[in-house]
Motif scaffolding. Sequence first.
Motif, PDB file in Angstrom:
ATOM      1  N   ILE A 292      94.469  59.849  34.044  1.00 40.08           N
ATOM      2  CA  ILE A 292      95.861  59.969  34.498  1.00 40.08           C
ATOM      3  C   ILE A 292      96.500  61.221  33.905  1.00 40.08           C
ATOM      4  O   ILE A 292      97.196  61.980  34.597  1.00 40.08           O
ATOM      5  CB  ILE A 292      96.678  58.718  34.097  1.00 40.08           C
ATOM      6  N   TYR A 293      96.240  61.442  32.607  1.00 35.34           N
ATOM      7  CA  TYR A 293      96.777  62.623  31.925  1.00 35.34           C
ATOM      8  C   TYR A 293      96.282  63.902  32.590  1.00 35.34           C
ATOM      9  O   TYR A 293      97.071  64.823  32.869  1.00 35.34           O
ATOM     10  CB  TYR A 293      96.353  62.583  30.453  1.00 35.34           C
TER      11      TYR A 293
ATOM     12  N   VAL B  19     101.156  51.538  30.420  1.00 33.47           N
ATOM     13  CA  VAL B  19     100.544  50.545  29.524  1.00 33.47           C
ATOM     14  C   VAL B  19     101.600  49.581  29.000  1.00 33.47           C
ATOM     15  O   VAL B  19     101.381  48.360  28.948  1.00 33.47           O
ATOM     16  CB  VAL B  19      99.823  51.247  28.341  1.00 33.47           C
TER      17      VAL B  19
ATOM     18  N   LEU C 236      93.246  56.443  29.397  1.00 36.24           N
ATOM     19  CA  LEU C 236      94.383  57.118  30.030  1.00 36.24           C
ATOM     20  C   LEU C 236      94.113  58.584  30.339  1.00 36.24           C
ATOM     21  O   LEU C 236      94.930  59.236  31.006  1.00 36.24           O
ATOM     22  CB  LEU C 236      95.619  57.015  29.125  1.00 36.24           C
TER      23      LEU C 236
ATOM     24  N   LYS D  96      85.468  54.605  29.406  1.00 37.61           N
ATOM     25  CA  LYS D  96      86.328  54.495  30.595  1.00 37.61           C
ATOM     26  C   LYS D  96      85.792  53.459  31.571  1.00 37.61           C
ATOM     27  O   LYS D  96      86.543  52.598  32.045  1.00 37.61           O
ATOM     28  CB  LYS D  96      86.439  55.863  31.284  1.00 37.61           C
TER      29      LYS D  96
ATOM     30  N   ILE E 259      92.289  53.166  24.225  1.00 34.46           N
ATOM     31  CA  ILE E 259      93.288  53.248  25.297  1.00 34.46           C
ATOM     32  C   ILE E 259      93.515  54.707  25.701  1.00 34.46           C
ATOM     33  O   ILE E 259      93.683  55.015  26.890  1.00 34.46           O
ATOM     34  CB  ILE E 259      94.611  52.591  24.856  1.00 34.46           C
ATOM     35  N   SER E 260      93.490  55.622  24.732  1.00 33.64           N
ATOM     36  CA  SER E 260      93.654  57.054  25.028  1.00 33.64           C
ATOM     37  C   SER E 260      92.548  57.553  25.955  1.00 33.64           C
ATOM     38  O   SER E 260      92.807  58.313  26.897  1.00 33.64           O
ATOM     39  CB  SER E 260      93.639  57.868  23.730  1.00 33.64           C
TER      40      SER E 260
ATOM     41  N   PRO F 257     101.689  57.803  31.259  1.00 32.86           N
ATOM     42  CA  PRO F 257     100.643  56.784  31.143  1.00 32.86           C
ATOM     43  C   PRO F 257     100.942  55.727  30.083  1.00 32.86           C
ATOM     44  O   PRO F 257     100.622  54.546  30.267  1.00 32.86           O
ATOM     45  CB  PRO F 257      99.390  57.600  30.756  1.00 32.86           C
ATOM     46  N   ILE F 258     101.594  56.148  28.985  1.00 36.12           N
ATOM     47  CA  ILE F 258     101.949  55.182  27.933  1.00 36.12           C
ATOM     48  C   ILE F 258     102.963  54.174  28.470  1.00 36.12           C
ATOM     49  O   ILE F 258     102.902  52.979  28.156  1.00 36.12           O
ATOM     50  CB  ILE F 258     102.496  55.915  26.689  1.00 36.12           C
TER      51      ILE F 258
ATOM     52  N   ILE G 165      98.660  56.731  20.402  1.00 37.90           N
ATOM     53  CA  ILE G 165      98.129  57.202  21.686  1.00 37.90           C
ATOM     54  C   ILE G 165      98.697  58.580  22.025  1.00 37.90           C
ATOM     55  O   ILE G 165      97.957  59.492  22.430  1.00 37.90           O
ATOM     56  CB  ILE G 165      98.457  56.195  22.811  1.00 37.90           C
TER      57      ILE G 165
END
Length: 375
Positions: free
Chosen positions: A48-49, A70, A45, A199, A41-42, A66-67, A161
């Motif tokens: 976005i980060y 989710v 994301l 990804k 998941i990291s 972003p978390i 995450i």
Amino acid sequence: MTNHFPLTAKRSLELLGLIAIFGVLYIAKDIIMPVLMAFFISIMLLPIYRFLRKKKVPESLSIILPIILVALFIALIVWFFSNQIGILVKDFPQIKSNVSQHINNLSDWISRITHYNDKEQKAFIQGKSDDLMNMGTKLAGGAALTLSGVFVFIGLLPIYIYLMLFYKDILLRFIFMWFKTDHHPKVKDAIYETESIIKSYLIGLLIQITYMTILLGGILMIIGIKHALLIGVIFAILNLIPYVGALIGNIIGVLLTLTSSQELWPVITVLGVIALVQFLDNNILMPRIVGSKVKINALFAILGVFIGGSVAGVSGMFLALPIIAVLKIIFDRTEMFKQWGVLLGDERPAKSPMGFASFRKKKPVAVKSGTEKEE
């Protein structure tokens, strides 16, 4: 013999290492699986980060936002299933009536083709029902533990995450320090390719869930099938499990349709629509979205799903394919483990290695196209 001992020792160590990895995964699955899930998941994301960091958003906020996205997505799924379960509970009297009708029809059909009468059939059905009730009672005993495990799993995910994104540079430095300086370009390429594949694969799966839910649920809703959206969502999610999930999704779709109708035509309609949507997904939509980046042969994809399921349950089945893809990237770039990368891949030699010595070596070879016939 002595000349071959080092090679034999290496192969033995590789197999022992493989067994040790599976042993550790099985024993420590409650710790490792949330970490692996958080890792994937990291990676998903990261865009976005990075976008938020380019916009000068503080680092902590760039990770938290972003978390939260989710978490909202998971909350939406939980709300949907809670709502659908509520509808099923309200329809329980009608469901019970429909099931009774189907059982009676099945009993009449069995009576016509066999020597079993109604009483024997009812006794058999009653016995199996009692067995299912006893099994359900035993499973209910562990339901609280399972639920608590799920809450712990979900509760740990955002923490893992956040920490992985926050300390990603430390993790990258740790990886580079394992290799000699002249090997760092290969390591860098492997990291970029791993990130790209994960990804594209995971984002592709999210897109797949969306369009399969809209296509399957929408078509069934237009036709007038009850619980159409629920069938669409369940099948779309289960379809993420390679090969096995589609079969389970078909069975659940048929069962939901049988419980909502006393006729058989809706079942045939559901199976036909599922087959059509799957054909579009496998041959047109998914190849264009994910492409051919995850080149894992079907044999080890299926084995990976079953092994992942036996080691870590449903989460292991979902993570099996991306884990195998990451391992293949590592194996392909490591001289010692290159043969394992060949084993996992789907690039078949153009001719048999039995007759061509060049195809037995650790180097790129000519491969067969998907439509080329065996010689």
